[in-house]
Design a protein around this motif. Structure first.
Motif, PDB file in Angstrom:
ATOM      1  N   GLN A 260       0.839  -1.210   0.000  1.00 30.01           N
ATOM      2  CA  GLN A 260       0.000   0.000   0.000  1.00 30.01           C
ATOM      3  C   GLN A 260       0.866   1.249   0.000  1.00 30.01           C
ATOM      4  O   GLN A 260       0.612   2.189  -0.735  1.00 30.01           O
ATOM      5  CB  GLN A 260      -0.911   0.025   1.235  1.00 30.01           C
ATOM      6  CG  GLN A 260      -2.189  -0.765   1.035  1.00 30.01           C
ATOM      7  CD  GLN A 260      -2.852  -1.083   2.367  1.00 30.01           C
ATOM      8  OE1 GLN A 260      -2.505  -0.518   3.400  1.00 30.01           O
ATOM      9  NE2 GLN A 260      -3.813  -1.992   2.335  1.00 30.01           N
ATOM     10  N   GLU A 261       1.910   1.212   0.831  1.00 33.10           N
ATOM     11  CA  GLU A 261       2.785   2.386   0.894  1.00 33.10           C
ATOM     12  C   GLU A 261       3.460   2.643  -0.438  1.00 33.10           C
ATOM     13  O   GLU A 261       3.577   3.779  -0.865  1.00 33.10           O
ATOM     14  CB  GLU A 261       3.843   2.196   1.987  1.00 33.10           C
ATOM     15  CG  GLU A 261       3.273   2.468   3.359  1.00 33.10           C
ATOM     16  CD  GLU A 261       4.231   2.046   4.460  1.00 33.10           C
ATOM     17  OE1 GLU A 261       3.845   2.169   5.628  1.00 33.10           O
ATOM     18  OE2 GLU A 261       5.353   1.584   4.144  1.00 33.10           O
ATOM     19  N   SER A 262       3.880   1.561  -1.098  1.00 30.13           N
ATOM     20  CA  SER A 262       4.594   1.812  -2.353  1.00 30.13           C
ATOM     21  C   SER A 262       3.621   2.257  -3.447  1.00 30.13           C
ATOM     22  O   SER A 262       3.956   3.069  -4.291  1.00 30.13           O
ATOM     23  CB  SER A 262       5.457   0.616  -2.766  1.00 30.13           C
ATOM     24  OG  SER A 262       4.690  -0.335  -3.430  1.00 30.13           O
ATOM     25  N   ASP A 263       2.352   1.781  -3.395  1.00 28.59           N
ATOM     26  CA  ASP A 263       1.344   2.303  -4.330  1.00 28.59           C
ATOM     27  C   ASP A 263       1.129   3.791  -4.091  1.00 28.59           C
ATOM     28  O   ASP A 263       1.060   4.583  -5.023  1.00 28.59           O
ATOM     29  CB  ASP A 263       0.001   1.581  -4.152  1.00 28.59           C
ATOM     30  CG  ASP A 263       0.071   0.155  -4.696  1.00 28.59           C
ATOM     31  OD1 ASP A 263       1.066  -0.156  -5.375  1.00 28.59           O
ATOM     32  OD2 ASP A 263      -0.854  -0.632  -4.438  1.00 28.59           O
ATOM     33  N   ALA A 264       1.044   4.161  -2.807  1.00 25.41           N
ATOM     34  CA  ALA A 264       0.827   5.574  -2.468  1.00 25.41           C
ATOM     35  C   ALA A 264       1.994   6.421  -2.966  1.00 25.41           C
ATOM     36  O   ALA A 264       1.807   7.511  -3.510  1.00 25.41           O
ATOM     37  CB  ALA A 264       0.653   5.733  -0.963  1.00 25.41           C
ATOM     38  N   ASP A 265       3.221   5.893  -2.814  1.00 22.92           N
ATOM     39  CA  ASP A 265       4.402   6.620  -3.301  1.00 22.92           C
ATOM     40  C   ASP A 265       4.306   6.855  -4.803  1.00 22.92           C
ATOM     41  O   ASP A 265       4.590   7.933  -5.288  1.00 22.92           O
ATOM     42  CB  ASP A 265       5.685   5.806  -3.042  1.00 22.92           C
ATOM     43  CG  ASP A 265       6.123   5.923  -1.599  1.00 22.92           C
ATOM     44  OD1 ASP A 265       5.528   6.766  -0.884  1.00 22.92           O
ATOM     45  OD2 ASP A 265       7.040   5.185  -1.198  1.00 22.92           O
ATOM     46  N   GLU A 267       1.665   6.982  -6.640  1.00 22.08           N
ATOM     47  CA  GLU A 267       0.657   7.995  -6.947  1.00 22.08           C
ATOM     48  C   GLU A 267       1.180   9.400  -6.681  1.00 22.08           C
ATOM     49  O   GLU A 267       0.933  10.314  -7.451  1.00 22.08           O
ATOM     50  CB  GLU A 267      -0.604   7.756  -6.110  1.00 22.08           C
ATOM     51  CG  GLU A 267      -1.645   6.978  -6.899  1.00 22.08           C
ATOM     52  CD  GLU A 267      -2.714   6.395  -5.996  1.00 22.08           C
ATOM     53  OE1 GLU A 267      -3.181   7.129  -5.111  1.00 22.08           O
ATOM     54  OE2 GLU A 267      -3.061   5.207  -6.174  1.00 22.08           O
ATOM     55  N   ALA A 268       1.929   9.513  -5.592  1.00 26.98           N
ATOM     56  CA  ALA A 268       2.468  10.833  -5.251  1.00 26.98           C
ATOM     57  C   ALA A 268       3.429  11.327  -6.339  1.00 26.98           C
ATOM     58  O   ALA A 268       3.487  12.516  -6.644  1.00 26.98           O
ATOM     59  CB  ALA A 268       3.191  10.779  -3.903  1.00 26.98           C
ATOM     60  N   VAL A 269       4.152  10.395  -6.936  1.00 27.69           N
ATOM     61  CA  VAL A 269       5.115  10.786  -7.972  1.00 27.69           C
ATOM     62  C   VAL A 269       4.406  11.160  -9.278  1.00 27.69           C
ATOM     63  O   VAL A 269       4.748  12.124  -9.931  1.00 27.69           O
ATOM     64  CB  VAL A 269       6.121   9.629  -8.248  1.00 27.69           C
ATOM     65  CG1 VAL A 269       6.992   9.951  -9.448  1.00 27.69           C
ATOM     66  CG2 VAL A 269       6.982   9.387  -7.013  1.00 27.69           C
ATOM     67  N   SER A 270       3.350  10.369  -9.613  1.00 25.13           N
ATOM     68  CA  SER A 270       2.723  10.616 -10.918  1.00 25.13           C
ATOM     69  C   SER A 270       1.686  11.729 -10.884  1.00 25.13           C
ATOM     70  O   SER A 270       1.440  12.353  -9.903  1.00 25.13           O
ATOM     71  CB  SER A 270       2.106   9.342 -11.451  1.00 25.13           C
ATOM     72  OG  SER A 270       1.096   8.898 -10.568  1.00 25.13           O
TER      73      SER A 270
END
Ligand code: ATP
Length: 270
Positions: A260-265, A267-270
């Motif tokens: 979940q954290e890496s998905d959130a990361d 999203e934050a980048v894109s």
């Protein structure tokens, strides 16, 4: 400035037994970096030159830094790490000088392993990077190449570089006499992941019934660094639940949380 870009460790505390799932790569590093440091006379007698520099490439968190540290450990060498990105982004105007300092420091602390992480930051193709057009970045790279070219009196110094962006590299750094040995370090397969789980749980209080083979299947996209994070997070779940023994479900929840954290990361980048 030097202290902030260069990380210096004498005989780092990482052994080959701490690295899982990349046995072939480890063998190749031992042959191409460790052997010339340990037995240079063999290369003299056979009459061949050892590789000048070794480039490790592959996704983040797969053990590239660990491999370089393990070589330094095995050869009682000083490990000197420099990060390409720091050099370029934080110390504009200092790059070429820092590269000179790096090699000078290595000469003074032989045997030494120079590890240049994120080499793409100073050696990207001109067309593919905004920064590579920068004259300063070019000068830094030229300095690195000239240090390597002028390295006949190499003594006991090995040079290892790493990148996650092999496609971006300026091919000039891959010519003979420079980084002329390429080793791909991929993400681990299921068997590799199982080994890495075993490595990172060695000092943990793990409950009976924790099944590393099943965990390796569940965490099917995990890198070595992810597995290390899963183990730590699993321990945290146990602590939150006021237990000192880490259970299978703690590992499973940990993997979910990390995904979940890496998905959130992302999203934050894109
Ligand atoms: P990056 O490209 O992000 O710099 P890297 O490939 O250099 O990554 P390391 O710094 O070597 O990755 O790995 C980070 C951490 O992840 C290690 O300190 C270790 O805990 C764990 N790790 C990574 N790969 C492995 C592996 N193959 N076996 C055991 N642990 C690993």
């Amino acid at each position: 400035v030097r202290a902030r870009v260069m990380q210096v460790e004498h005989k780092p505390d990482v052994g080959y037994a701490d690295i899982g799932g990349i046995d072939e790569q480890m063998e190749e590093v031992r042959e191409t970096v460790e052997l010339p440091l340990k037995s240079p006379e063999m290369f003299d007698e056979v009459g061949i030159d050892p590789p000048s520099g070794v480039l490790l490439y592959g996704p983040p968190g797969t053990g590239k830094t660990m491999l370089a540290k393990a070589v330094a450990n095995q050869t009682d060498a000083t490990f000197i790490k420099m990060a390409g990105s720091e050099l370029v982004h934080k110390f504009i105007g200092e790059g070429a000088k820092l590269v000179r300092d790096l090699f000078e420091l290595a000469r003074q602390s032989q045997p030494a392993v120079i590890f240049i992480d994120e080499i793409d930051a100073i050696a990207a193709k001109r067309t593919e990077s905004k920064t590579s057009g920068d004259a300063e970045v070019q000068r830094t790279m030229m300095q690195l190449l000239s240090e390597m070219d002028g390295f006949d009196e190499r003594g006991n110094i090995s040079i290892i570089a790493a990148t996650n962006r092999f496609d971006m590299l300026d091919r000039a750094i891959l010519r003979p006499g420079r980084f002329d040995r390429l080793i791909e370090v991929p993400k681990p397969d299921a068997e590799g992941r199982e080994m890495i789980f075993q490595i990172h749980t060695r000092s943990m209080n793990v409950a009976d019934g924790v099944d590393y083979e099943a965990l390796a299947e569940v965490a099917d996209d995990a890198s070595g660094a992810d597995i290390k994070a899963i183990c730590t997070e699993a321990g945290m779940f146990a602590i939150r639940d006021d237990r000192t023994e880490v259970r299978m479900e703690d590992f499973e929840q940990a993997w979910e949380k990390i995904q979940q954290e890496s998905d959130a990361d992302e999203e934050a980048v894109s």
